[in-house]
Design an enzyme around this catalytic site. Structure first.
Site, PDB file in Angstrom:
ATOM      1  N   VAL A 346       0.835  -1.203   0.000  1.00 38.96           N
ATOM      2  CA  VAL A 346       0.000   0.000   0.000  1.00 38.96           C
ATOM      3  C   VAL A 346       0.868   1.250   0.000  1.00 38.96           C
ATOM      4  CG1 VAL A 346      -1.926   1.202   1.103  1.00 38.96           C
ATOM      5  CG2 VAL A 346      -1.699  -1.275   1.358  1.00 38.96           C
ATOM      6  N   SER A 347       0.681   2.098  -0.990  1.00 39.36           N
ATOM      7  CA  SER A 347       1.467   3.311  -1.141  1.00 39.36           C
ATOM      8  C   SER A 347       0.608   4.548  -0.868  1.00 39.36           C
ATOM      9  CB  SER A 347       2.030   3.405  -2.566  1.00 39.36           C
ATOM     10  OG  SER A 347       2.597   4.683  -2.806  1.00 39.36           O
ATOM     11  N   PRO A 348       1.180   5.576  -0.213  1.00 37.45           N
ATOM     12  CA  PRO A 348       0.445   6.835  -0.035  1.00 37.45           C
ATOM     13  C   PRO A 348       0.494   7.723  -1.273  1.00 37.45           C
ATOM     14  CG  PRO A 348       2.609   7.054   0.937  1.00 37.45           C
ATOM     15  CD  PRO A 348       2.516   5.639   0.402  1.00 37.45           C
TER      16      PRO A 348
END
Length: 784
Positions: A346-348
């Site tokens: 999961v990337s911001p």
């Protein structure tokens, strides 16, 4: 007479009804009070500075040898909570503004707690977790592979973590008072995207169809309410990487989760539990707005020119910290932690991954641009400004947490319990189903990293010709690998289809390169049974790795299955299971078996082979079963303590100096004379300084903004703890003993009108002399 009697009787009946109404109301109020304050727990929260060395030390996370600290974006903290039954068990959870927990740090913290409290706090009931910021000092883990880029072990990084964690737990212990805990959860849709969607798509379609999104969007929040003081803190878990700050950033930062924690703590100090718009600031609570006109303010400012640098005491910067002025001496400060969960993929950087040269989307399967990974970068919502991306993702988590905090009504009650064991993941037997409908026994492998590990991710790409999705390897790099350690056929077969780049689990010189003995742990905090309201309880699953979205889902479902099928009535369907990531020890990633086959970064970083997730599920199910049945578990093999074997090659600070006639703390570049700045603009001042490693200013500050109150009283308003103030340290060359500190203040919209100045605190090391603390200040200026 009859009319009078009737009148009296009517009057009596009215008063009688009124009396019974009041009695009923009093009973209801008393009952309500009992329900609201019926606290079966002792709760305590604590917080302490763990910022560490802000110069020369390589940052932990991106493994970029050129990314060394040179200042502070905002300070890092350890935040702790303790929940105890008055006559029963207790648990401790610590959330670090750090990349991850360290096995060695955990060992030493536990040793200190034992010396202080005996067996009250042990490896069984203490969990230490990291938010996974990639902008904190490195060199604090005990295994070689994690400290290569930091030139080995950095004692300063290590000590500040151990000290800060211990002191935050001591604070929480000393704050223990009767209180209640409430749980709430809800969806946050715009703070994370899947950075390895091609691997996620390799999971079975039937499994993917159960979920609306390819990442988890749910935030779970605990609200802590002290019987005497009311709300005293909140801890929440949400999945998104701490990579809003890029691999080229050199300022220490808690990234988006650290920012969210700052925002929420400031919000509560200013607003209690009222809702708020935008990011809170503290200054309006400290100083009332000035009523001087602009001309008068300019005259006042002109009377304060920059002061020469002068000696200061060690405690000067601590005494001037803004938060000291806000804290009631007899009231615990509000502590808010934004914890990490299954963030593996999961990337911001929610805008997606694009090629820097063409602006086009990167290759879907390999995250490359023209076959190379170096140009493929994820973009945050504030692109191209990484500080703005950090603020936005932090603010989104903060806003959701405030909403959950204000609406939290489901109270936790009941047993506090825990289970913990150590396992050797290098040779763990795992029973898995086979294609024939039966089962077979497989094994995990000694740790190894695949080729795609060196390719990095879209949050921070690697170098050379590595790429994600590589399940074959490269002959040249295999030759280089073999100079270090050639994996044998058994290891190659065990790790298949991962092509092994570093056989870390079998590399032992000068000491272990990777862990093999890992802890797994479950903490339980109560069950909720209030009258006929459905019951619930919260179970925290603690792990030392980064689970991908689907692997985390499988683990949660597996544990829930054990709990709900136990046949014990206290476990209903309303079960809250939280996965707390990067806890106690770090051992990289866990993907599903299907994702592992694709060998993107996360699969290549799943150390113990394709059956790692199955091993975790099997062992957590055993732990959950023992928790339900009240049975003890074997402690397992103890991990090594490698402190005495550590090698550190970071050179010490030899000396600091200034040009002839210049004092430490003198202003090198001041604000313009008679200057006025508007809100939203940036004020910059440069001071002659010294290496920040001489004194970490723990619980203090290197930078400070002060506002003039009256004619001659300067009041602190912003410091290192504020998102709007940046401290950058620099020197002309690595061997130079001269250095400067640049302090930049971006004036927030809520700043009061008035006269301000900027101060700098530091500590210099003279050749053959002790540390000398100093301070200096800029000329005054007007904010109008």
């Amino acid at each position: 007479m009859m009319e009078l009697l009737a009148s009296v009787g009517c009057h009596f009946r009215v008063h009688s009804r009124s009396m019974w109404l009041w009695i009923s109301l009093l009973l209801v109020l008393q009952y309500s009070k009992t329900v609201l304050s019926d606290s079966n727990y002792l709760i305590g929260l604590g917080s302490y500075d763990i910022t560490g060395p802000a110069a020369d030390v390589n940052m932990m996370g991106y493994a970029n040898s050129e990314q060394t600290a040179s200042g502070i974006h905002f300070r890092l903290r350890a935040r702790s909570f303790i929940v105890a039954e008055p006559q029963g068990k207790r648990v401790v959870f610590v959330n670090l503004d750090a990349c991850m927990a360290s096995q060695l740090v955990t060992i030493k913290v536990l040793e200190r707690l034992k010396a202080r409290y005996g067996n009250l706090y042990t490896e069984q009931n203490v969990a230490i977790s990291g938010i996974h910021t990639h902008a904190g000092p490195g060199g604090c883990l005990q295994y070689v592979v994690y400290i290569v880029t930091s030139l080995g072990f950095v004692r300063q990084s290590f000590d500040v973590l151990v000290d800060g964690i211990e002191k935050s737990i001591v604070q929480a212990h000393e704050n223990l008072q009767p209180g209640s805990i409430f749980v709430n959860k809800g969806e946050l849709l715009d703070a994370g995207v899947n950075r390895s969607p091609s691997a996620y798509l390799n999971n079975p379609a039937s499994e993917r169809s159960k979920y609306k999104y390819n990442v988890d969007k749910e935030m779970t929040l605990l609200k802590f309410v002290d019987d005497q003081w009311g709300p005293v803190g909140s801890f929440n878990w949400f999945a998104t990487h701490g990579t809003s700050m890029s691999r080229t950033n050199s300022l220490i930062s808690g990234d988006n989760k650290g920012a969210a924690a700052r925002f929420m703590e400031d919000w509560f100090e200013q607003n209690g539990n009222r809702s708020t718009d935008g990011i809170p600031r503290r200054v309006s609570n400290i100083v009332s707005s000035s009523h001087h006109n602009h001309h008068e303010l300019l005259e006042l400012a002109a009377s304060f020119q920059s002061s020469p640098g002068r000696p200061a005491t060690r405690t000067s910067s601590t005494a001037r910290r803004v938060r000291n002025a806000l804290r009631q001496a007899d009231k615990p400060g509000f502590v808010s932690a934004f914890c990490q969960t299954n963030c593996g993929d999961v990337s911001p950087n929610v805008l997606g991954a694009f090629c820097n040269d063409t602006g086009l989307p990167c290759d879907f399967n390999h995250s490359t641009c023209g076959g190379k990974n170096e140009l493929c970068y994820g973009r945050g919502p504030g692109y191209p400004d990484e500080f703005e991306s950090t603020r936005i993702i932090g603010e989104r988590q903060f806003n959701k947490a405030v909403d959950l905090f204000n609406k939290a009504s489901e109270q936790l009650k009941g047993t506090v319990d825990y289970r913990h064991t150590f396992l050797d993941f290098s040779q763990l037997e795992v029973t898995i189903p086979n294609s024939g409908g039966g089962s077979e026994v497989v094994k995990t492998c000694p740790a190894a990293m695949g080729f795609a590990f060196a390719a990095g991710t879209t949050d921070g790409p690697g170098a050379f010709d590595f790429k994600q999705g590589d399940n074959k390897g490269n002959p040249f790099w295999m030759l280089v690998r073999n100079l270090l350690k050639t994996p044998d056929k058994k290891q190659v077969d065990c790790q298949h289809p991962k092509p092994i780049l570093l056989d870390t689990g079998e590399m032992k010189q000068p000491y272990d390169w990777a862990p093999s003995i890992l802890p797994i742990q479950i903490l339980r905090i109560g069950q909720l049974v209030i009258l006929s309201v459905p019951g619930g309880w919260i179970l925290t699953i603690l792990f030392q790795v980064e689970f991908t979205t689907m692997s985390g889902r499988r683990l949660r479902d597996a544990v829930k299955t054990v709990l709900t099928s136990s046949g014990q009535g206290e476990f209903g369907s309303n079960i809250h299971v939280v996965i707390a990531g990067l806890t106690n020890t770090y051992s990289q990633y866990i993907t599903t078996f299907e994702e592992y086959q694709v060998q993107r970064y996360e699969g290549a970083s799943t150390l113990y082979g394709p059956h790692t997730l199955s091993a975790y599920i099997q062992e957590f199910q055993k732990l959950a079963s023992s928790l339900i049945k009240g049975q003890p578990v074997e402690p397992g093999p103890q991990p090594p303590d490698l402190l005495n074997k550590q090698i550190g090659l970071l050179p010490p600070v030899v000396m600091d100096s200034t040009p002839l006639g210049i004092n430490f703390g003198d202003v090198s570049s001041d604000v313009p004379a008679n200057s006025t700045f508007k809100r939203g603009s940036t004020v910059t001042v440069v001071f002659w300084s010294a290496c920040p490693r001489n004194d970490l200013m723990t619980e203090g500050t290197f930078s400070l903004v002060e506002i003039l109150q009256g004619k001659d009283t300067w009041v602190p308003t912003y410091d290192d703890d504020d998102f709007c103030l940046r401290f950058t340290w620099s020197r002309p060359s690595k061997l130079s003993s001269q250095s400067q500190a640049t302090i930049e203040w971006t004036i927030p919209p809520s700043a009061s009108l008035g006269v301000y100045r900027i101060r700098h605190f530091g500590a210099a090391k003279r050749l053959l002399r002790s540390i000398q603390h100093f301070t200096g200040s800029s000329s005054a200026f007007v904010v109008a």
